[in-house]
Design a protein around this motif. Structure first.
Motif, PDB file in Angstrom:
ATOM      1  N   SER A 180       0.849  -1.183   0.000  1.00 19.91           N
ATOM      2  CA  SER A 180       0.000   0.000   0.000  1.00 19.91           C
ATOM      3  C   SER A 180       0.887   1.236   0.000  1.00 19.91           C
ATOM      4  O   SER A 180       1.625   1.495   0.955  1.00 19.91           O
ATOM      5  CB  SER A 180      -0.907   0.004   1.238  1.00 19.91           C
ATOM      6  OG  SER A 180      -1.564   1.247   1.351  1.00 19.91           O
ATOM      7  N   HIS A 181       0.843   1.989  -1.076  1.00 27.88           N
ATOM      8  CA  HIS A 181       1.695   3.165  -1.197  1.00 27.88           C
ATOM      9  C   HIS A 181       1.312   4.227  -0.161  1.00 27.88           C
ATOM     10  O   HIS A 181       2.177   4.866   0.434  1.00 27.88           O
ATOM     11  CB  HIS A 181       1.598   3.720  -2.616  1.00 27.88           C
ATOM     12  CG  HIS A 181       1.910   2.702  -3.663  1.00 27.88           C
ATOM     13  ND1 HIS A 181       3.201   2.401  -4.029  1.00 27.88           N
ATOM     14  CD2 HIS A 181       1.109   1.908  -4.410  1.00 27.88           C
ATOM     15  CE1 HIS A 181       3.179   1.467  -4.967  1.00 27.88           C
ATOM     16  NE2 HIS A 181       1.928   1.151  -5.211  1.00 27.88           N
ATOM     17  N   GLU A 182       0.002   4.380   0.058  1.00 33.75           N
ATOM     18  CA  GLU A 182      -0.454   5.382   1.007  1.00 33.75           C
ATOM     19  C   GLU A 182      -0.023   5.034   2.435  1.00 33.75           C
ATOM     20  O   GLU A 182       0.303   5.917   3.241  1.00 33.75           O
ATOM     21  CB  GLU A 182      -1.977   5.523   0.945  1.00 33.75           C
ATOM     22  CG  GLU A 182      -2.514   6.044  -0.380  1.00 33.75           C
ATOM     23  CD  GLU A 182      -2.583   4.982  -1.463  1.00 33.75           C
ATOM     24  OE1 GLU A 182      -2.297   3.804  -1.176  1.00 33.75           O
ATOM     25  OE2 GLU A 182      -2.902   5.341  -2.610  1.00 33.75           O
ATOM     26  N   SER A 183       0.014   3.743   2.760  1.00 30.97           N
ATOM     27  CA  SER A 183       0.384   3.348   4.111  1.00 30.97           C
ATOM     28  C   SER A 183       1.835   3.673   4.424  1.00 30.97           C
ATOM     29  O   SER A 183       2.201   3.855   5.584  1.00 30.97           O
ATOM     30  CB  SER A 183       0.129   1.850   4.323  1.00 30.97           C
ATOM     31  OG  SER A 183       1.055   1.069   3.595  1.00 30.97           O
ATOM     32  N   LEU A 184       2.676   3.747   3.372  1.00 28.41           N
ATOM     33  CA  LEU A 184       4.073   4.098   3.592  1.00 28.41           C
ATOM     34  C   LEU A 184       4.185   5.506   4.161  1.00 28.41           C
ATOM     35  O   LEU A 184       4.990   5.768   5.060  1.00 28.41           O
ATOM     36  CB  LEU A 184       4.861   3.989   2.286  1.00 28.41           C
ATOM     37  CG  LEU A 184       4.989   2.584   1.684  1.00 28.41           C
ATOM     38  CD1 LEU A 184       5.696   2.655   0.334  1.00 28.41           C
ATOM     39  CD2 LEU A 184       5.745   1.656   2.623  1.00 28.41           C
ATOM     40  N   VAL A 185       3.367   6.422   3.639  1.00 29.05           N
ATOM     41  CA  VAL A 185       3.351   7.789   4.163  1.00 29.05           C
ATOM     42  C   VAL A 185       2.858   7.792   5.600  1.00 29.05           C
ATOM     43  O   VAL A 185       3.434   8.465   6.474  1.00 29.05           O
ATOM     44  CB  VAL A 185       2.470   8.693   3.270  1.00 29.05           C
ATOM     45  CG1 VAL A 185       2.291  10.072   3.910  1.00 29.05           C
ATOM     46  CG2 VAL A 185       3.080   8.833   1.882  1.00 29.05           C
ATOM     47  N   SER A 186       1.825   7.039   5.872  1.00 27.75           N
ATOM     48  CA  SER A 186       1.282   6.979   7.231  1.00 27.75           C
ATOM     49  C   SER A 186       2.311   6.429   8.206  1.00 27.75           C
ATOM     50  O   SER A 186       2.467   6.939   9.326  1.00 27.75           O
ATOM     51  CB  SER A 186       0.029   6.101   7.257  1.00 27.75           C
ATOM     52  OG  SER A 186      -0.982   6.652   6.436  1.00 27.75           O
ATOM     53  N   ARG A 187       3.028   5.412   7.778  1.00 31.05           N
ATOM     54  CA  ARG A 187       4.013   4.781   8.659  1.00 31.05           C
ATOM     55  C   ARG A 187       5.193   5.704   8.929  1.00 31.05           C
ATOM     56  O   ARG A 187       5.714   5.735  10.044  1.00 31.05           O
ATOM     57  CB  ARG A 187       4.483   3.467   8.057  1.00 31.05           C
ATOM     58  CG  ARG A 187       3.424   2.364   8.109  1.00 31.05           C
ATOM     59  CD  ARG A 187       3.810   1.198   7.236  1.00 31.05           C
ATOM     60  NE  ARG A 187       5.132   0.696   7.599  1.00 31.05           N
ATOM     61  CZ  ARG A 187       5.894  -0.036   6.775  1.00 31.05           C
ATOM     62  NH1 ARG A 187       5.459  -0.320   5.551  1.00 31.05           N
ATOM     63  NH2 ARG A 187       7.073  -0.471   7.185  1.00 31.05           N
ATOM     64  N   LEU A 188       5.626   6.452   7.903  1.00 31.76           N
ATOM     65  CA  LEU A 188       6.733   7.388   8.110  1.00 31.76           C
ATOM     66  C   LEU A 188       6.265   8.630   8.848  1.00 31.76           C
ATOM     67  O   LEU A 188       7.048   9.275   9.560  1.00 31.76           O
ATOM     68  CB  LEU A 188       7.350   7.766   6.758  1.00 31.76           C
ATOM     69  CG  LEU A 188       8.619   8.624   6.815  1.00 31.76           C
ATOM     70  CD1 LEU A 188       9.762   7.846   7.480  1.00 31.76           C
ATOM     71  CD2 LEU A 188       9.037   9.079   5.421  1.00 31.76           C
ATOM     72  N   GLY A 189       4.994   8.971   8.673  1.00 33.76           N
ATOM     73  CA  GLY A 189       4.440  10.148   9.330  1.00 33.76           C
ATOM     74  C   GLY A 189       4.592  11.426   8.534  1.00 33.76           C
ATOM     75  O   GLY A 189       4.252  12.511   9.018  1.00 33.76           O
ATOM     76  N   ARG A 190       5.072  11.313   7.310  1.00 34.31           N
ATOM     77  CA  ARG A 190       5.209  12.479   6.432  1.00 34.31           C
ATOM     78  C   ARG A 190       5.501  11.994   5.020  1.00 34.31           C
ATOM     79  O   ARG A 190       5.745  10.799   4.783  1.00 34.31           O
ATOM     80  CB  ARG A 190       6.340  13.389   6.900  1.00 34.31           C
ATOM     81  CG  ARG A 190       7.709  12.729   6.913  1.00 34.31           C
ATOM     82  CD  ARG A 190       8.814  13.719   7.247  1.00 34.31           C
ATOM     83  NE  ARG A 190      10.115  13.072   7.325  1.00 34.31           N
ATOM     84  CZ  ARG A 190      10.878  12.784   6.277  1.00 34.31           C
ATOM     85  NH1 ARG A 190      10.455  13.094   5.050  1.00 34.31           N
ATOM     86  NH2 ARG A 190      12.056  12.199   6.436  1.00 34.31           N
ATOM     87  N   ARG A 191       5.484  12.930   4.087  1.00 35.11           N
ATOM     88  CA  ARG A 191       5.821  12.618   2.704  1.00 35.11           C
ATOM     89  C   ARG A 191       7.330  12.780   2.458  1.00 35.11           C
ATOM     90  O   ARG A 191       8.024  13.387   3.260  1.00 35.11           O
ATOM     91  CB  ARG A 191       5.047  13.532   1.748  1.00 35.11           C
ATOM     92  CG  ARG A 191       3.533  13.404   1.854  1.00 35.11           C
ATOM     93  CD  ARG A 191       2.844  14.333   0.869  1.00 35.11           C
ATOM     94  NE  ARG A 191       1.393  14.190   0.914  1.00 35.11           N
ATOM     95  CZ  ARG A 191       0.596  14.901   1.701  1.00 35.11           C
ATOM     96  NH1 ARG A 191       1.107  15.835   2.506  1.00 35.11           N
ATOM     97  NH2 ARG A 191      -0.710  14.708   1.695  1.00 35.11           N
ATOM     98  N   VAL A 192       7.786  12.249   1.336  1.00 36.07           N
ATOM     99  CA  VAL A 192       9.168  12.461   0.912  1.00 36.07           C
ATOM    100  C   VAL A 192       9.380  13.942   0.637  1.00 36.07           C
ATOM    101  O   VAL A 192       8.532  14.611   0.035  1.00 36.07           O
ATOM    102  CB  VAL A 192       9.471  11.651  -0.369  1.00 36.07           C
ATOM    103  CG1 VAL A 192      10.871  11.978  -0.900  1.00 36.07           C
ATOM    104  CG2 VAL A 192       9.325  10.156  -0.114  1.00 36.07           C
TER     105      VAL A 192
END
Length: 400
Positions: free
Chosen positions: A2-14
């Motif tokens: 899940s691409h969106e979950s990666l942002v959630s897990r990091l807590g921010r965008r690249v």
């Protein structure tokens, strides 16, 4: 994944910077549209034009902080790594003669790079950049955007599965002829850099459009071109570069083929297409009808394979966003390149393996392969003989 979950897990965008692609850029707006689709990254820094006023206005239009609107890429590189909130990736959208220096500098600083095609201006630059990319812990991708199409990825998976049998014939073309490329402007000062030898010599047509045709047939077949016999021609009046190229090719897997690259196929709106033949059947795809891939079997009715069906491959479905019957098109294909790249960066930042996100993306070695072809094609044309050339990965070629 899940691409969106990666942002959630990091807590921010690249956090990323953009070099080139400003208000004076032909392709810049397309990049900006594509990179926004999935919301995986934020543009926080820019050096968007060699014209300082255009650079500042372009960055201001993106609401980039005034302190991070850089007049040059060197200024960006000097400042960003020292910031606690500095960029983690950079997108390079400049003419090809600048790709190597810029990309290598950021890779050496540990910043991930997504670079426009063609890889570089010369083969020597390509070899140097591929070497840096090989040695860097940062990731590098070339934006061959057409590899983002679901049906292109479907063709790749079908050929890998053996659906066509032994590949025997490979045909690729990118033959454009719209008014923007067909003729030279009356005022030579209005000539775009695409049509100037200063960008990558006289064989610009092989870099600007031929690189896509070459990349896409190597991408779907998994075979590298090993030999070329080239005829390069200038058709348009007052033009300083070759604007039509016919290449006869041999491939590493034993196939033979042809590649046609042109700016002067009058009336063609775009013109990217491939036909791949095996001893059990053939596949054909056209960029202007990208939703469908055609499979042909000897003595049987043709099969139209449509995007987003459950019967298509995992790779193809993974590149699909909208259900069948609703065309996706070019921007979504381009967005897939950005989604995969930024997903890989997010995985890196999370301390995880980015391999799954990278597996469908064009690499520095792919870009180097195109520059080897262009160099060999020019030599073939000049000497009027077929030219065989090296296809090994750079590290292997250096060791031998």
């Amino acid at each position: 994944m899940s691409h969106e979950s990666l942002v959630s897990r990091l807590g921010r965008r690249v956090r990323f910077g953009i070099i080139g692609g400003g208000l004076d850029s032909v392709i810049g707006e397309t990049h900006l549209l594509a990179l926004r689709v999935d919301g995986l990254a934020d543009i926080v820094a820019g050096a968007m034009s060699i014209d300082p006023q255009v650079a500042d206005a372009s960055a201001a239009a993106l609401l980039i902080d005034p302190t991070r609107r850089y007049p040059t890429w060197q200024d960006m590189l000097a400042s960003e790594p020292a910031r606690e909130d500095g960029i983690e990736a950079v997108v390079v959208i400049t003419p090809p003669q600048f790709h190597a220096e810029i990309s290598a500098a950021f890779l050496e600083a540990g910043i991930h790079v997504l670079c426009e095609k063609p890889l570089t201006s010369t083969l020597e630059q390509a070899e140097n950049l591929a070497r840096v990319a090989e040695e860097s812990e940062a990731m590098f991708t070339v934006t061959h955007c057409y590899t983002g199409y679901p049906m292109v990825r479907e063709a790749r998976e079908l050929i890998r599965s053996g659906a066509l049998g032994r590949i025997t014939l490979i045909e690729g073309q990118f033959a454009a002829g719209d008014p923007g490329v067909l003729r030279e402007p009356e005022d030579p000062t209005k000539r775009h850099w695409h049509f100037k030898p200063s960008s990558m010599g006289k064989a610009v047509v092989l870099g600007e459009v031929g690189s896509h045709a070459h990349n896409i047939v190597e991408y779907v077949t998994g075979q590298r071109v090993t030999e070329v016999s080239a005829q390069l021609t200038t058709v348009a009046e007052r033009r300083e570069i070759y604007d039509n190229a016919y290449l006869t090719l041999r491939f590493s897997g034993g196939a033979v083929g042809r590649l046609w690259a042109s700016f002067v196929a009058a009336g063609n709106d775009h013109g990217l297409a491939f036909s791949i033949y095996g001893d059990e059947g053939a596949l054909k795809w056209e960029q202007e009808s990208p939703e469908y891939l055609w499979l042909y079997r000897p003595g049987q009715a043709a099969t139209r394979i449509a995007r987003a069906l459950d019967s298509t491959s995992e790779q193809s479905r993974g590149a699909t966003r909208i259900r069948p019957g609703h065309p996706e098109g070019y921007l979504m294909a381009f967005a897939n390149i950005y989604r995969d790249f930024f997903s890989a960066v997010l995985l890196k930042l999370l301390g995880e393996d980015p391999g799954a996100a990278l597996q469908a993306l064009p690499t520095a070695q792919d870009g180097l392969s195109t520059m080897r072809l262009i160099d060999a094609a020019v030599r073939s044309h000049d000497q009027q003989v077929p030219v065989t050339f090296n296809t090994q990965p750079l590290t292997a070629s250096l060791e031998n």
